[in-house]
Design an enzyme around this catalytic site. Structure first.
Site, PDB file in Angstrom:
ATOM      1  N   GLY A 155      24.089  91.123  45.800  1.00  0.00           N
ATOM      2  CA  GLY A 155      22.903  91.932  46.060  1.00  0.00           C
ATOM      3  C   GLY A 155      21.684  91.053  46.278  1.00  0.00           C
ATOM      4  CE1 TYR A 180      27.582  87.965  37.175  1.00  0.00           C
ATOM      5  CE2 TYR A 180      28.938  86.984  35.465  1.00  0.00           C
ATOM      6  CZ  TYR A 180      28.773  87.392  36.766  1.00  0.00           C
ATOM      7  OH  TYR A 180      29.800  87.235  37.661  1.00  0.00           O
ATOM      8  NE  ARG A 195      18.038  85.935  53.737  1.00  0.00           N
ATOM      9  CZ  ARG A 195      17.847  85.606  52.463  1.00  0.00           C
ATOM     10  NH1 ARG A 195      16.972  86.262  51.741  1.00  0.00           N
ATOM     11  NH2 ARG A 195      18.532  84.631  51.915  1.00  0.00           N
TER      12      ARG A 195
END
Lengths: 364, 364
Positions: free
Chosen positions: B266, B75, B199
């Site tokens: 992401g 990160y 999803r």
């Protein structure tokens, strides 16, 4: 077959000055250009120009990828009706202008005002609004025939997205494309460094030398670059992408914080990829550019005239050169199309331009 | 083992008011959080606060994906030194403030001013600049503990990129994420329509109902959407992408001309894909958003106070609800981490929040 008017008819027309024989590459339906295109001829009435009309003779008309896509039916700009004449770009000479036309005089060189005109023909009559003036005493119709798309795309992408100053860095892929050629040269003129990415090929060293001779600061193959971006901070302010796929992602990773990637083509036929970290953590952005749209915006007219003036100046003093090109007659249209759609990455393509070649009567 | 100070020492400290036993989840090196994190305790001197310092007690501290990435070392925000306390977000109560501190008084609720503070602990002493005030009489520390990241991300993405008016359309993927939850609710409040992509999973109908109950206008699975975008013109002004890969590409194709896609995550661990045609022909753009960066910009302080006022108002009047969450004690950190890194798409995850659970003394 191709020229259905007999010599006798042409002689009679010529004697009366009523009509002009026009040769044109037309398509009657969308599809594979080598199949749907045909070279045909027709007689054009030329002594009854309306007040705003202009009769021109086309001197040179390039083949661009967009022209191919348009014939295939896969391009957002479609001809209003079929059959249509192919080609969106070119340089023409004014033969005769209607009584109300003030922008153009006989012998002036002109280019299309917008995409969609149909330029793969020998002559045409257009409304004066459909043509765009080229200022001053310019004779090189080969350069002018391509000024509307490739050099303009390079110029606008370098001017309109980020503020570039001398010493700044621009990274581009497809660096040996025609637009890439002009990007390198314009950057050299403006003192901007270019990092150039090309596909690998047997004559890669020769290509690298050529690009460096044109002013490229660094040239890498896609493979070299796909490793390098991990270790080297390129700090590019602007990335120019005409490939897409992972090549676009590597460009995005070469951007400095706040940098911009401009996509103007999709040679790989893969969607543009952008590194998530580049967008989120480095605040980069990814946008697109389409010169046909820019040309069509009325408010850009003044800026467009200025741009052509500058590009022509650079061309005249030798700072801009033409990309590699090949003259083609209309009869060679299949070879021209095949050469333009050639996807073999190992071939350095020549830009195909329909123009006078030998004793072809349609350009006389 | 975990609490190395003996009860006797605690008793002595407590009697003298010199120190406070602090429980904290610390990591001594970067790596897999369940391996490198340890629950440990230390004594904190609390009666010698410097003039600008504030002693707080943490009431609740969520586990966000960024916290995991930070411990992994992947990160951009890294702790200045190791060992470091995990966690970037939370809500704390002021216990005591130094003599020069004017912004905070005893019992005020505060949140971190910036990411990187280390919030997975029971108590801490900070410079007053490291804390951000929460105005007014707010008691719900569970909502406040997560206000800095998820609702703020949703709020800013809806406010700062395009001008949205009632009736406009926003499309988002990962719509059942915590940010997605707040996007749906804030859009409902503002009269903006949401098209939501999630999803596929066995309990998809249950999820669709839940999202519609929260205010979602349309809900599609990734598969449904990947077909639909071809035939339906969604005309979204704004697309919010936390998935990347082809899911991002489908969102970009649902944008109207000139629309913007904002990437803030992401989840698919694939680069963001953007349709080339969307960028070039429809003049869309693709940008990123990172709330930690936004919070760290000094000039945003006023706007941040206004945002919290508005979010808290909506929460108080019932228009915003908390996403599904699970209370965790520090002892359960492995379960909390595992649950947060769960990538099984068929599980509806609960946001994990370290907070008082049962009789855990460190929150008393």
């Amino acid at each position: 077959m191709l020229f259905y008017k007999s010599r006798l008819v042409n002689f009679i027309n010529s004697a009366r000055f009523f009509t002009q024989t026009v040769h044109e590459l037309i398509y009657r339906e969308h599809g594979n250009p080598t199949e749907v295109l045909n070279l045909s001829s027709k007689e054009l009435e030329v002594d009854t120009l309306e007040k705003q009309q202009v009769l021109v003779k086309w001197l040179a008309s390039p083949v661009n990828p967009a022209d191919i896509n348009q014939i295939q039916g896969a391009y957002p700009i479609k001809p209003p009706n079929l059959p249509a004449v192919g080609g969106n770009e070119g340089c023409a000479q004014v033969i005769k202008a209607g009584s109300d036309v003030t922008e153009f005089r006989e012998n002036d060189l002109v280019i299309p005002a917008n995409a969609g005109l149909g330029t793969w023909c020998s002559h045409g009559i257009y409304d004066s609004k459909e043509l765009f003036p080229i200022e001053g005493d310019v004779k090189d119709y080969m350069f002018l025939s391509m000024i509307q798309v490739n050099p303009s795309t390079a110029y606008r992408m370098l001017k309109d997205f980020v503020n570039l100053s001398s010493g700044d860095i621009v990274v581009q892929n497809g660096a040996n494309s025609s637009v890439g050629h002009f990007v390198i040269q314009i950057c050299r003129i403006l003192g901007i460094q270019t990092i150039n990415v090309v596909r690998d090929r047997p004559e890669i060293e020769q290509l690298k030398s050529q690009l460096k001779k044109d002013g490229a600061d660094e040239v890498y193959t896609e493979d070299e670059f796909s490793t390098l971006y991990r270790t080297k901070e390129f700090k590019a302010k602007l990335a120019l992408n005409c490939v897409g796929g992972k090549s676009g992602r590597h460009l995005s990773l070469a951007l400095e914080s706040g940098g911009t990637m401009v996509t103007y083509g999709g040679m790989s036929v893969s969607p543009v990829q952008v590194a998530t970290s580049s967008l989120i953590f480095f605040n980069t952005k990814s946008v697109g550019f389409w010169i046909s749209k820019w040309n069509g915006i009325k408010q850009n007219r003044e800026e467009r005239i200025n741009m052509y003036r500058e590009l022509i100046g650079w061309y005249k003093n030798g700072n801009l050169t033409l990309p590699k090109y090949q003259r083609r007659s209309f009869e060679e249209y299949k070879e021209a199309i095949n050469q333009s759609t050639q996807t073999d990455p190992l071939t350095i393509k020549s830009k195909q331009i329909f123009t006078k070649k030998g004793n072809h009567h349609y350009f006389d």
